[in-house]
Design an enzyme around this catalytic site. Sequence first.
Site, short mmCIF file in Angstrom:
data_model
loop_
_atom_site.label_atom_id
_atom_site.label_comp_id
_atom_site.label_asym_id
_atom_site.label_seq_id
_atom_site.Cartn_x
_atom_site.Cartn_y
_atom_site.Cartn_z
N ARG A 244 46.24 -3.22 70.45
CA ARG A 244 47.41 -2.66 71.12
C ARG A 244 47.16 -1.18 71.39
NH1 ARG A 244 48.59 -7.18 71.98
NH2 ARG A 244 50.58 -8.27 71.65
N GLU A 273 51.79 0.45 79.53
CA GLU A 273 51.00 -0.40 80.43
C GLU A 273 51.81 -0.72 81.67
OE1 GLU A 273 48.37 -2.68 76.98
OE2 GLU A 273 49.94 -3.78 78.02
N HIS A 292 45.07 -5.49 80.20
CA HIS A 292 45.59 -6.35 79.12
C HIS A 292 45.35 -7.82 79.44
CE1 HIS A 292 48.75 -6.46 75.66
NE2 HIS A 292 47.88 -7.45 75.55
#
Length: 328
Positions: A244, A273, A292
């Site tokens: 993360r 993000e 991601h």
Amino acid sequence: MGDQELPGVLVSGFEGPHGICEDHVGALQKHFNLVTMQEFLENKTYFGPKIQAVYIWGGRPDINQELLKSLPALRVVASSGVGLDHLDLKLIASFGVKVANTPHAVSNPTADLGMALLLAAARRVVEGHQLAISPHTENFSANWMGQEVTGATLGIIGMGSIGYKIAQRARAFEMKILYHNRKRRNLEEEEAVGATYCERLDDLLQQSDFVMLAVSLTPQTQGLIGRRELSLMKPTAALINVGRGLLVDQDALVEALQTGIIKAAALDVTYPEPLPRDHPLLELKNVTLTPHIGSATHQARQQMMENLVESILASLSGLPIPNEVLAT
């Protein structure tokens, strides 16, 4: 909602970047009446009592106290992926609601991506691609070089399912593997991948050519890699993060990359993000970024969907829930 005999399941929506996968809708509708957040918000009185499960895809919909109070029949929150930092487990449990996730579906693809990012950082793949396609390139320098992976030392922070699978892949590259974890793996598991346990994180950071973050985000791990930790790494080392974004102090990382404290970084995760379009990480040549996509394969996403369906159906039938997550 269609067939009123099927249990109601709340989903984020069918379209947009946070909608559920279009290819999965048909399979889900065989088992559930899917209610979108928009439909629910437009008629909470009608839909609230009918919804027995929430299907979280890509972190949506958000689960908060207001939503939980609006769903009196809710039995289970089924969340795709392995990370749980977007869920308040104690709050959900206080409403008598179960939680399930899909840890096994994400392990292999995320480990694959971790190795892809490691290799990209080591061999400057993205930078090399830009050089190769640039209209200004007239020749390739014989002295344009990266770092060798074979025989290098990999330090894995977080030796859960993903971290262990990264170690399995790294062993094929004849890498020396160090790891730091909340709990030490048993001797047989260590020997199977040739991994050495580092009780102190500092020891791992000082010895590793590549540092791989594969640890969950918790209050204890937030900011795990900051200015001090980066300063302990070799100036030739690369940081890879498939966990993360908040595991890393990004300001400190930018500084370390700009000043040569470390050589490179490869990040599948950031905070936020996506990053603001003027963020300095986007301008650095020694940074590789992906959006991601650790579990973003057709096979993994299909398995995730099937696992979520299995958990929801088990919950509604009063059976043990596969991959149930308990509030601690």
